[in-house]
Design a protein around this motif. Structure first.
Motif, PDB file in Angstrom:
ATOM      1  N   VAL A  37       1.111  -1.076  -0.148  1.00 45.39           N
ATOM      2  CA  VAL A  37      -0.110   0.013  -0.079  1.00 45.39           C
ATOM      3  C   VAL A  37       0.715   1.075  -0.112  1.00 45.39           C
ATOM      4  O   VAL A  37       1.881   1.203   0.800  1.00 45.39           O
ATOM      5  CB  VAL A  37      -1.040   0.015   1.424  1.00 45.39           C
ATOM      6  CG1 VAL A  37      -1.786   1.315   1.140  1.00 45.39           C
ATOM      7  CG2 VAL A  37      -1.727  -1.119   1.174  1.00 45.39           C
ATOM      8  N   ASP A  38       0.613   2.005  -1.011  1.00 39.02           N
ATOM      9  CA  ASP A  38       1.486   3.264  -1.087  1.00 39.02           C
ATOM     10  C   ASP A  38       0.903   4.553  -0.035  1.00 39.02           C
ATOM     11  O   ASP A  38      -0.351   4.607  -0.276  1.00 39.02           O
ATOM     12  CB  ASP A  38       1.431   3.771  -2.534  1.00 39.02           C
ATOM     13  CG  ASP A  38       2.330   4.804  -2.819  1.00 39.02           C
ATOM     14  OD1 ASP A  38       3.083   5.487  -1.680  1.00 39.02           O
ATOM     15  OD2 ASP A  38       2.599   5.263  -3.817  1.00 39.02           O
ATOM     16  N   GLY A  39       1.835   4.821   0.896  1.00 38.56           N
ATOM     17  CA  GLY A  39       1.492   5.651   1.833  1.00 38.56           C
ATOM     18  C   GLY A  39       1.633   6.925   1.437  1.00 38.56           C
ATOM     19  O   GLY A  39       1.510   8.056   2.396  1.00 38.56           O
ATOM     20  N   ARG A  40       1.750   7.528   0.301  1.00 36.72           N
ATOM     21  CA  ARG A  40       1.762   8.699  -0.227  1.00 36.72           C
ATOM     22  C   ARG A  40       0.355   9.516  -0.590  1.00 36.72           C
ATOM     23  O   ARG A  40       0.474  10.649  -0.862  1.00 36.72           O
ATOM     24  CB  ARG A  40       2.808   9.044  -1.491  1.00 36.72           C
ATOM     25  CG  ARG A  40       4.176   8.581  -1.201  1.00 36.72           C
ATOM     26  CD  ARG A  40       5.033   8.615  -2.280  1.00 36.72           C
ATOM     27  NE  ARG A  40       4.672   7.723  -3.386  1.00 36.72           N
ATOM     28  CZ  ARG A  40       4.987   7.242  -4.514  1.00 36.72           C
ATOM     29  NH1 ARG A  40       6.260   7.960  -4.777  1.00 36.72           N
ATOM     30  NH2 ARG A  40       4.912   6.543  -5.225  1.00 36.72           N
ATOM     31  N   GLY A  41      -0.499   8.523  -0.452  1.00 34.70           N
ATOM     32  CA  GLY A  41      -1.953   9.312  -0.738  1.00 34.70           C
ATOM     33  C   GLY A  41      -2.464  10.201   0.362  1.00 34.70           C
ATOM     34  O   GLY A  41      -1.633  10.371   1.506  1.00 34.70           O
ATOM     35  N   PRO A  42      -3.632  11.012   0.000  1.00 33.34           N
ATOM     36  CA  PRO A  42      -4.188  11.860   1.191  1.00 33.34           C
ATOM     37  C   PRO A  42      -4.325  11.216   2.564  1.00 33.34           C
ATOM     38  O   PRO A  42      -4.082  12.160   3.394  1.00 33.34           O
ATOM     39  CB  PRO A  42      -5.348  12.397   0.214  1.00 33.34           C
ATOM     40  CG  PRO A  42      -5.637  11.367  -0.537  1.00 33.34           C
ATOM     41  CD  PRO A  42      -4.554  10.709  -0.910  1.00 33.34           C
ATOM     42  N   ASP A  43      -4.799  10.027   2.530  1.00 30.50           N
ATOM     43  CA  ASP A  43      -5.068   9.361   3.868  1.00 30.50           C
ATOM     44  C   ASP A  43      -3.921   8.602   4.449  1.00 30.50           C
ATOM     45  O   ASP A  43      -4.221   7.907   5.241  1.00 30.50           O
ATOM     46  CB  ASP A  43      -6.417   8.730   3.636  1.00 30.50           C
ATOM     47  CG  ASP A  43      -6.406   7.590   2.895  1.00 30.50           C
ATOM     48  OD1 ASP A  43      -5.486   7.264   2.002  1.00 30.50           O
ATOM     49  OD2 ASP A  43      -7.332   6.789   3.035  1.00 30.50           O
ATOM     50  N   GLY A  44      -2.719   8.673   3.704  1.00 27.19           N
ATOM     51  CA  GLY A  44      -1.507   8.029   4.165  1.00 27.19           C
ATOM     52  C   GLY A  44      -1.789   6.295   3.925  1.00 27.19           C
ATOM     53  O   GLY A  44      -1.083   5.715   4.430  1.00 27.19           O
TER      54      GLY A  44
END
Length: 224
Positions: free
Chosen positions: A200-207
Motif C-alpha cells: 500500500v502506497d502511503g503517499r496518498g491523502p489519507d496515508g
C-alpha cells in the motif's frame, strides 16, 4: 293315636334323625365349592391392589431414553471457535519506535471505523515485564492480519525486521494477511523479502489508511 310309618323299630333306629327334614340333611351333607378365579375374571379390587404394589409398565410416552451428552456445537459456539473471533486481534501493527505517532494514527483510524477493528499496538498492549521476543511472537500469532509500517526507521530497526520475518514464516502463503504499508521510501528500497507482495502506497491523502482497512476487512470476510 296315629303311628309313624315304619313302626316303633324305625323310630328307635333313627332316633332324632327323623325329626330333621330330609332337604336340610342334604344341604348339610354337601361340600362347599371353591371358586377359582382366573386371571381373566379377576375382581377389580385384586387387580387394583396388585397394581399398587408393583410399578406400572412403561408405555410409549414414558419410555426412558438414554441420556445424551450435552452439545456444545451450537451456532454461536461454532462461530466463536472459528472465523474472526478465534483470535484476540484483527490487526497487529508492526512499526519502529520513531514511527510511533504514525502507528497511533493508523490504529485510531482502524479502531474508530464502523467495523471497530481490534488492533494490537506494541507499546500500548504489550504486557509490562514481558519478554520482548515472546510478546512480539504472541502478538503476531494472536492477530489475523499484520500491517508492516515500512519506513526508513523500519528498515534500520532489527526488531522490525524480526517481526517481518516472523510474520512471513508463520503464514508465507496467506494472501492478504500480511499488508505492507510503505511510507517515505522509493520502490527501490522495498524489502526483497516482500517483493512477491503488493504494498500500500502511503503517499496518498489519507496515508494509505483506507486501503489498509479494506484489505483487513476483505481478509476477515473470507474467514466467515
Amino acid at each position: 293315636m296315629h303311628s309313624w310309618p315304619g313302626g316303633a323299630e324305625n323310630r328307635h333306629s333313627t332316633g332324632h334323625a327323623e325329626l330333621v327334614p330330609y332337604w336340610f340333611r342334604q344341604a348339610l351333607s354337601k361340600k362347599p365349592t371353591t371358586t377359582h378365579v382366573s386371571p381373566e375374571n379377576r375382581p377389580s379390587d385384586i387387580s387394583q391392589s396388585s397394581s399398587q404394589d408393583s410399578p406400572p409398565p412403561l408405555g410409549p410416552s414414558s419410555e426412558v431414553s438414554p441420556t445424551l451428552p450435552p452439545t456444545h456445537m451450537g451456532a454461536d459456539s461454532s462461530s466463536s471457535s472459528s472465523g474472526r473471533w478465534s483470535k484476540d486481534y484483527d490487526v497487529c501493527v508492526c512499526h519502529s519506535e520513531e514511527d510511533l505517532a504514525v502507528a497511533q494514527e493508523l490504529v485510531s483510524y482502524l479502531e474508530g471505523s464502523t467495523s471497530s477493528l481490534r488492533c494490537f499496538l506494541q507499546l500500548r498492549d504489550a504486557t509490562p515485564g514481558g519478554a520482548i521476543v515472546s510478546e512480539l511472537c504472541q502478538a503476531l500469532s494472536n492477530s489475523h492480519c499484520r500491517v508492516l509500517l515500512i519506513t526508513p526507521g523500519f528498515l534500520q530497526d532489527p526488531w522490525c525486521r524480526y517481526q517481518m520475518l516472523q510474520a512471513l514464516s508463520e503464514a508465507p502463503g496467506a494472501e492478504g494477511r500480511t499488508i505492507p504499508l510503505m511510507s517515505g521510501l522509493s520502490r527501490a528500497a522495498y524489502p526483497a523479502e516482500l517483493r512477491f507482495m503488493y504494498f500500500v502506497d502511503g503517499r496518498g491523502p489519507d496515508g494509505g489508511f483506507h486501503q489498509v482497512k479494506e484489505a483487513v476487512l476483505r481478509y476477515l470476510r473470507a474467514l466467515s
